[in-house]
Design a protein around this motif. Structure first.
Motif, PDB file in Angstrom:
ATOM      1  N   GLN A   1       0.835  -1.206   0.000  1.00 46.80           N
ATOM      2  CA  GLN A   1       0.000   0.000   0.000  1.00 46.80           C
ATOM      3  C   GLN A   1       0.867   1.253   0.000  1.00 46.80           C
ATOM      4  N   ALA A   2       1.872   1.277   0.886  1.00 44.22           N
ATOM      5  CA  ALA A   2       2.770   2.436   0.969  1.00 44.22           C
ATOM      6  C   ALA A   2       3.555   2.617  -0.327  1.00 44.22           C
ATOM      7  N   ALA A   3       3.970   1.514  -0.923  1.00 43.17           N
ATOM      8  CA  ALA A   3       4.718   1.585  -2.177  1.00 43.17           C
ATOM      9  C   ALA A   3       3.859   2.184  -3.285  1.00 43.17           C
ATOM     10  N   SER A   4       2.611   1.746  -3.372  1.00 39.97           N
ATOM     11  CA  SER A   4       1.726   2.280  -4.411  1.00 39.97           C
ATOM     12  C   SER A   4       1.483   3.769  -4.213  1.00 39.97           C
ATOM     13  N   ASP A   5       1.383   4.205  -2.957  1.00 43.39           N
ATOM     14  CA  ASP A   5       1.173   5.622  -2.661  1.00 43.39           C
ATOM     15  C   ASP A   5       2.389   6.459  -3.059  1.00 43.39           C
ATOM     16  N   ALA A   6       3.578   5.878  -2.963  1.00 45.39           N
ATOM     17  CA  ALA A   6       4.814   6.624  -3.218  1.00 45.39           C
ATOM     18  C   ALA A   6       5.176   6.708  -4.699  1.00 45.39           C
ATOM     19  N   LEU A   7       4.565   5.866  -5.524  1.00 46.52           N
ATOM     20  CA  LEU A   7       4.903   5.859  -6.947  1.00 46.52           C
ATOM     21  C   LEU A   7       4.295   7.054  -7.682  1.00 46.52           C
ATOM     22  N   ARG A   8       5.052   7.575  -8.619  1.00 42.41           N
ATOM     23  CA  ARG A   8       4.522   8.583  -9.524  1.00 42.41           C
ATOM     24  C   ARG A   8       3.665   7.890 -10.589  1.00 42.41           C
TER      25      ARG A   8
ATOM     26  N   LEU B   1      -2.458  -6.522  -4.799  1.00 40.99           N
ATOM     27  CA  LEU B   1      -2.352  -5.814  -6.081  1.00 40.99           C
ATOM     28  C   LEU B   1      -3.698  -5.787  -6.801  1.00 40.99           C
ATOM     29  N   GLN B   2      -4.476  -6.864  -6.677  1.00 40.66           N
ATOM     30  CA  GLN B   2      -5.813  -6.872  -7.282  1.00 40.66           C
ATOM     31  C   GLN B   2      -6.698  -5.821  -6.636  1.00 40.66           C
ATOM     32  N   GLU B   3      -6.601  -5.701  -5.299  1.00 47.46           N
ATOM     33  CA  GLU B   3      -7.394  -4.694  -4.591  1.00 47.46           C
ATOM     34  C   GLU B   3      -6.988  -3.288  -5.012  1.00 47.46           C
ATOM     35  N   LEU B   4      -5.675  -3.070  -5.181  1.00 53.68           N
ATOM     36  CA  LEU B   4      -5.188  -1.748  -5.583  1.00 53.68           C
ATOM     37  C   LEU B   4      -5.562  -1.408  -7.022  1.00 53.68           C
ATOM     38  N   SER B   5      -5.834  -2.437  -7.817  1.00 50.77           N
ATOM     39  CA  SER B   5      -6.171  -2.198  -9.227  1.00 50.77           C
ATOM     40  C   SER B   5      -7.678  -2.271  -9.482  1.00 50.77           C
TER      41      SER B   5
ATOM     42  N   LYS C   1     -14.582   4.692  -4.986  1.00 49.50           N
ATOM     43  CA  LYS C   1     -13.274   4.044  -5.051  1.00 49.50           C
ATOM     44  C   LYS C   1     -12.766   3.997  -6.493  1.00 49.50           C
ATOM     45  N   LYS C   2     -11.541   4.432  -6.667  1.00 50.04           N
ATOM     46  CA  LYS C   2     -10.907   4.399  -7.979  1.00 50.04           C
ATOM     47  C   LYS C   2      -9.631   3.568  -7.894  1.00 50.04           C
ATOM     48  N   PRO C   3      -9.293   2.851  -8.964  1.00 51.90           N
ATOM     49  CA  PRO C   3      -8.068   2.052  -8.928  1.00 51.90           C
ATOM     50  C   PRO C   3      -6.817   2.925  -8.842  1.00 51.90           C
ATOM     51  N   LYS C   4      -5.847   2.477  -8.057  1.00 57.48           N
ATOM     52  CA  LYS C   4      -4.573   3.186  -7.952  1.00 57.48           C
ATOM     53  C   LYS C   4      -3.532   2.623  -8.905  1.00 57.48           C
ATOM     54  N   MET C   5      -3.660   1.322  -9.200  1.00 54.99           N
ATOM     55  CA  MET C   5      -2.679   0.623 -10.006  1.00 54.99           C
ATOM     56  C   MET C   5      -3.378  -0.135 -11.130  1.00 54.99           C
ATOM     57  N   LYS C   6      -2.589  -0.539 -12.118  1.00 52.20           N
ATOM     58  CA  LYS C   6      -3.077  -1.499 -13.107  1.00 52.20           C
ATOM     59  C   LYS C   6      -2.051  -2.621 -13.207  1.00 52.20           C
TER      60      LYS C   6
ATOM     61  N   ARG D   1       5.608 -10.438  -9.755  1.00 50.73           N
ATOM     62  CA  ARG D   1       4.369  -9.744 -10.120  1.00 50.73           C
ATOM     63  C   ARG D   1       4.657  -8.260 -10.270  1.00 50.73           C
ATOM     64  N   VAL D   2       4.013  -7.647 -11.259  1.00 49.98           N
ATOM     65  CA  VAL D   2       4.297  -6.255 -11.614  1.00 49.98           C
ATOM     66  C   VAL D   2       2.994  -5.478 -11.738  1.00 49.98           C
ATOM     67  N   ALA D   3       3.011  -4.229 -11.250  1.00 52.19           N
ATOM     68  CA  ALA D   3       1.864  -3.348 -11.394  1.00 52.19           C
ATOM     69  C   ALA D   3       2.374  -1.931 -11.674  1.00 52.19           C
ATOM     70  N   GLU D   4       1.527  -1.125 -12.304  1.00 48.83           N
ATOM     71  CA  GLU D   4       1.903   0.236 -12.683  1.00 48.83           C
ATOM     72  C   GLU D   4       0.943   1.239 -12.072  1.00 48.83           C
ATOM     73  N   LYS D   5       1.486   2.337 -11.574  1.00 52.17           N
ATOM     74  CA  LYS D   5       0.659   3.387 -10.965  1.00 52.17           C
ATOM     75  C   LYS D   5      -0.137   4.117 -12.051  1.00 52.17           C
TER      76      LYS D   5
END
Length: 321
Positions: free
Chosen positions: A236-243, A265-269, A285-290, A316-320
């Motif tokens: 969660q913290a990592a996703s928040d810190a990504l540009r 990651l599924q929840e974040l996307s 709620k809007k997705p933070k990652m894909k 596993r890989v996800a993008e902000k």
């Protein structure tokens, strides 16, 4: 055959970075970007990341093991002008970036689990192949040790971690044997613990290819270092810190780790979670990652030849967004 400097360096440092090319591709590195290696280890991934950065780029390296920090000073010596080494657990990634006055990063990599040098250093107590004091702390300044878990935790807690973290089918018998033995005298060493585990298992289990203590040692190590509990908040913290456009890449070696990573990651996307019969979204709620690929990336046969440790690795890989 030519001399492979990188291979020689990996051998000297006792570390072969897993899924290296796949990680570099996943991170989509920009020369002037800011990146985080949240599990520095012996800097195998970090070295190749920083080579792709210019003088304006920056790599933040975290590790809870001070030995890793000291080793990285040598291995990354040619690039220290663009590297920041931090002795910290990745669970503190948000605080670390705040302390460094970094508002956002372009990519993060986390290579989970115990490193090969930690296993090879007998006195750390990670290995069931060497007799050593029961320790298993990745951060040697932490209070909880394997000795504490083995001697102080209840039968119920021991059985639970052996079954859940180690997927050990003989968890009840092993936990019972540990409790019985420690009533006579404290269990102090890995050798003593291996003996107890062996004695608690049926003869058929001792004939299996896998070492009889492997699953139990894994379970105790995970408990000592709270490896599973730290994953969701870290992600969660990592996703928040990504540009926007920044990549998060996570390598796991254990099915429980991978399950947590996949779920988080599924929840974040995932966006709206309103019931299907709602005419309009009210949750907001809007997705933070894909997700970058639905399935994890695994090692190819070529890598498995020189790095058997990669056999259980999943990336596993996800993008902000």
């Amino acid at each position: 055959m030519g001399f492979d400097r990188n291979a020689a360096s990996d051998q000297a440092f006792g570390h072969k970075p897993v899924l290296l090319e796949e990680c570099l591709t996943a991170l989509n590195i920009k020369p002037d970007g800011i990146y985080v290696d949240g599990t520095l280890g012996r800097a195998g991934h970090s070295l190749e990341i920083v080579k792709k950065l210019t003088g304006n780029g920056r790599l933040i390296c975290l590790d809870r093991d001070e030995t890793a920090i000291e080793a990285a000073k040598i291995r990354l010596a040619d690039y220290l002008d663009r590297v920041t080494l931090v002795h910290s657990n990745f669970s503190r990634i948000a605080e670390v970036l705040h302390e460094l006055d970094i508002p956002g990063v372009d990519g993060m990599l986390f290579d989970l689990g115990v490193s090969s040098p930690q296993l090879d250093e007998a006195r750390r107590g990670f290995s069931y192949m060497h007799d050593a004091p029961l320790d298993m702390r990745m951060d040697r300044t932490a209070a909880l040790t394997a000795r504490d878990v083995v001697n102080d935790w209840s039968y119920e807690d021991l059985r639970r971690i052996l079954f859940e973290y180690g997927e050990e089918r003989y968890a009840p018998a092993i936990a019972k044997a540990i409790v019985r033995r420690r009533q006579e005298a404290a269990i102090e060493t890995t050798g003593q613990l291996v003996g107890i585990i062996r004695a608690a298992m049926p003869p058929a289990a001792l004939r299996e290819k896998q070492h009889p203590a492997k699953r139990s040692f894994q379970a105790i190590r995970i408990a000592v270092n709270d490896e599973l509990g730290e994953l969701p908040p870290m992600l969660q913290a990592a996703s928040d810190a990504l540009r926007p456009g920044g990549r998060l890449a996570v390598i796991s070696f254990h099915s429980l780790e991978d399950r947590i990573i996949k779920k988080t990651l599924q929840e974040l996307s995932t966006g709206c979670t309103c019931p299907p019969n709602f005419p309009v979204c009210v949750c907001g709620k809007k997705p933070k990652m894909k997700l970058v690929g639905r399935k994890p990336i695994v090692a190819g046969e070529a890598e498995l030849v020189y790095n058997p440790r990669a056999r259980s690795a999943k990336l596993r890989v996800a993008e902000k967004i």
